[in-house]
Motif scaffolding. Structure first.
Motif, PDB file in Angstrom:
ATOM      1  N   THR A  38      52.232  24.004  39.889  1.00  0.00           N
ATOM      2  CA  THR A  38      51.868  24.118  41.301  1.00  0.00           C
ATOM      3  C   THR A  38      53.038  23.629  42.164  1.00  0.00           C
ATOM      4  OG1 THR A  38      49.552  23.729  40.772  1.00  0.00           O
ATOM      5  CG2 THR A  38      50.220  23.385  43.068  1.00  0.00           C
TER       6      THR A  38
ATOM      7  N   HIS B 156      51.017  34.459  37.334  1.00  0.00           N
ATOM      8  CA  HIS B 156      51.492  35.684  37.977  1.00  0.00           C
ATOM      9  C   HIS B 156      51.681  36.784  36.933  1.00  0.00           C
ATOM     10  CE1 HIS B 156      52.803  33.777  41.862  1.00  0.00           C
ATOM     11  NE2 HIS B 156      52.775  32.706  41.075  1.00  0.00           N
TER      12      HIS B 156
ATOM     13  N   GLN C 200      42.826  34.192  39.740  1.00  0.00           N
ATOM     14  CA  GLN C 200      44.177  34.008  40.285  1.00  0.00           C
ATOM     15  C   GLN C 200      44.945  35.325  40.316  1.00  0.00           C
ATOM     16  OE1 GLN C 200      47.265  31.195  39.922  1.00  0.00           O
ATOM     17  NE2 GLN C 200      45.965  29.719  38.810  1.00  0.00           N
TER      18      GLN C 200
ATOM     19  N   ARG D  97      46.140  37.221  43.727  1.00  0.00           N
ATOM     20  CA  ARG D  97      47.556  37.460  44.013  1.00  0.00           C
ATOM     21  C   ARG D  97      47.836  38.952  44.181  1.00  0.00           C
ATOM     22  NH1 ARG D  97      50.218  32.828  43.716  1.00  0.00           N
ATOM     23  NH2 ARG D  97      49.339  31.129  42.468  1.00  0.00           N
TER      24      ARG D  97
ATOM     25  N   SER E 256      50.077  27.898  38.511  1.00  0.00           N
ATOM     26  CA  SER E 256      49.863  29.229  39.077  1.00  0.00           C
ATOM     27  C   SER E 256      50.199  30.291  38.030  1.00  0.00           C
ATOM     28  CB  SER E 256      50.720  29.427  40.325  1.00  0.00           C
ATOM     29  OG  SER E 256      52.101  29.288  40.012  1.00  0.00           O
TER      30      SER E 256
ATOM     31  N   ASP F 116      55.534  30.404  44.108  1.00  0.00           N
ATOM     32  CA  ASP F 116      54.943  30.703  45.424  1.00  0.00           C
ATOM     33  C   ASP F 116      55.075  32.178  45.781  1.00  0.00           C
ATOM     34  OD1 ASP F 116      54.118  28.140  45.840  1.00  0.00           O
ATOM     35  OD2 ASP F 116      55.936  27.537  46.915  1.00  0.00           O
TER      36      ASP F 116
END
Length: 309
Positions: A170, A254, A297, A301, A252, A176
Motif C-alpha cells: 500500500t 493490478h 480490487q 481498478r 494493492s 497507485d
C-alpha cells in the motif's frame, strides 16, 4: 493358456453333472459350452469329461485339473473385488504446484473426503511443473495439478486458465497506477523474483526478456505464497498467479499490460484410471477460487481505468 471362461464351463459341468445344467447355469447355449470345454481339452491334451448316457463325470485328468481350475476362478474373483474396492478404499497420490494448493485443491478436498471417506489421499507439493511431470512418469504420484510443463507425452486435462497479476505494498508509487501496470514500467524497478528450480522463475525471466525489461531483483523466494507477503512488506513488486494471493492480503493488486495468464492442467499417464478421472472431473467442476477481496480490487481498478479514459 486356458481362458477363464473355459475353466468356468469345465467346473460348472462337473458341479451340475451335465452339459445342459452347466449351460443353463452360465447362461450359454449347449454348443457354446461344449466348444469351450473342447478347447480346454485340446489345450491340456487330454479328455477332462467322460460322457455318460445320463450326464457326465470327470476323467482322471479332469479330477486332477478340477482343484486348480476352481482356485483360478476364485483368484479371478478376488482380482475383480480388489479392483472395485480400490474405487472405495484405495489410495490416490496427488502432486500439486504449491501455488495452486490453496486456490484449487483445498476447496475440493473437504468435499472429496466426505464422498470418499475410505480413500487415502497422499499430497506432495512442488514448485516445478517439470518435476511434477517426472513424478507422474516415474509412478511416484497418480496425478499432478500444475501449469503446463516444458514437455509432456502423457494425458493432459485443461482445468482452467489463471490470470497472473502484480502486487505492491500500500502506498507504492507504481501501485497507485489506476489501471493495469505496463510491464515496461518494471525496468529498473525493485521486484521479488523466484529461486530456481521454481517454474515461475524461468517464466518471469522470459517475460522480462520479451519486453526488454531489466528490473532490480531485491530478493528471491522458493514459495509463491511468500512473494505477496514480501511485496506487502514493501520490499518490491511481486508478479504472482492470482490464486496465490492470500485472502488477507493488505497491498494493492493490478493486472499486467499486456495481460498475462497460465494454463492450469492435470497430468496423468493415461485416462484408464477411474479414480483419477473422477478426481480430475471434480477439480474441473470446482475451478479456481480467488479471494473475493482480490477480485473486487481488480474489478474496481478496471472500472477506474475505464472512467479515467
Amino acid at each position: 493358456m486356458p481362458t477363464l471362461r473355459a475353466l468356468e464351463c469345465f467346473v460348472a459341468t462337473v458341479e451340475t453333472g451335465s452339459i445342459t445344467g452347466a449351460a443353463a447355469k452360465l447362461h450359454l447355449s449347449q454348443p457354446a459350452l461344449s466348444h469351450q470345454i473342447a478347447m480346454l481339452e485340446n489345450e491340456l491334451g487330454s479328455p477332462l469329461l467322460e460322457r455318460l448316457p445320463r450326464g457326465v463325470r470327470p476323467t482322471s485328468a479332469g479330477r486332477e485339473a478340477l482343484p486348480p481350475a476352481r482356485a483360478a476362478i476364485e483368484a479371478a474373483g478376488r482380482v475383480v473385488q480388489a479392483g472395485r474396492a480400490a474405487l472405495d478404499e484405495g489410495e490416490l497420490r496427488i502432486g500439486c504446484a504449491g501455488s495452486m494448493t490453496a486456490g484449487l485443491l483445498a476447496p475440493l478436498l473437504r468435499t472429496w473426503r466426505r464422498r470418499h471417506r475410505k480413500i487415502r489421499l497422499v499430497l506432495q507439493e512442488r514448485s516445478s511443473a517439470d518435476e511434477l511431470a517426472a513424478m507422474v512418469t516415474n509412478d511416484e504420484i497418480d496425478v499432478a495439478i500444475c501449469p503446463r510443463p516444458t514437455r509432456w507425452d502423457g494425458a493432459l486435462e485443461l482445468l482452467a486458465s489463471e490470470e497472473v497479476v502484480i502486487v505492491f505494498a500500500t502506498g507504492d508509487p507504481l501501485g497507485d497506477h489506476p489501471g493495469p501496470v505496463p510491464i515496461s514500467a518494471l525496468h529498473g524497478y525493485p521486484v521479488i523474483q523466484y529461486a530456481g528450480p521454481h517454474g515461475l522463475a524461468g517464466w518471469l525471466d522470459g517475460l522480462f526478456r520479451e519486453h526488454q525489461v531489466s528490473p532490480e531483483v531485491v530478493i528471491r523466494t522458493r514459495q509463491t505464497t511468500t512473494a505477496p507477503a514480501l511485496a506487502a512488506a514493501g520490499l518490491g513488486a511481486a508478479v504472482v498467479p492470482v490464486s496465490g494471493i492470500p485472502a488477507g492480503f493488505t497491498g494493492s493488486v493490478h493486472r499486467l499490460d499486456p495481460p498475462q495468464a497460465r494454463d492450469v492442467v492435470a497430468l496423468m499417464v493415461g485416462r484408464s484410471d477411474v479414480l483419477v478421472q473422477q478426481f480430475v472431473g471434480s477439480l474441473r467442476e470446482t475451478g479456481l477460487r480467488i479471494p473475493a477481496a482480490v477480485l473486487r480490487q481488480l474489478e474496481a481498478r478496471a472500472e477506474g481505468a475505464r472512467s479515467g479514459r
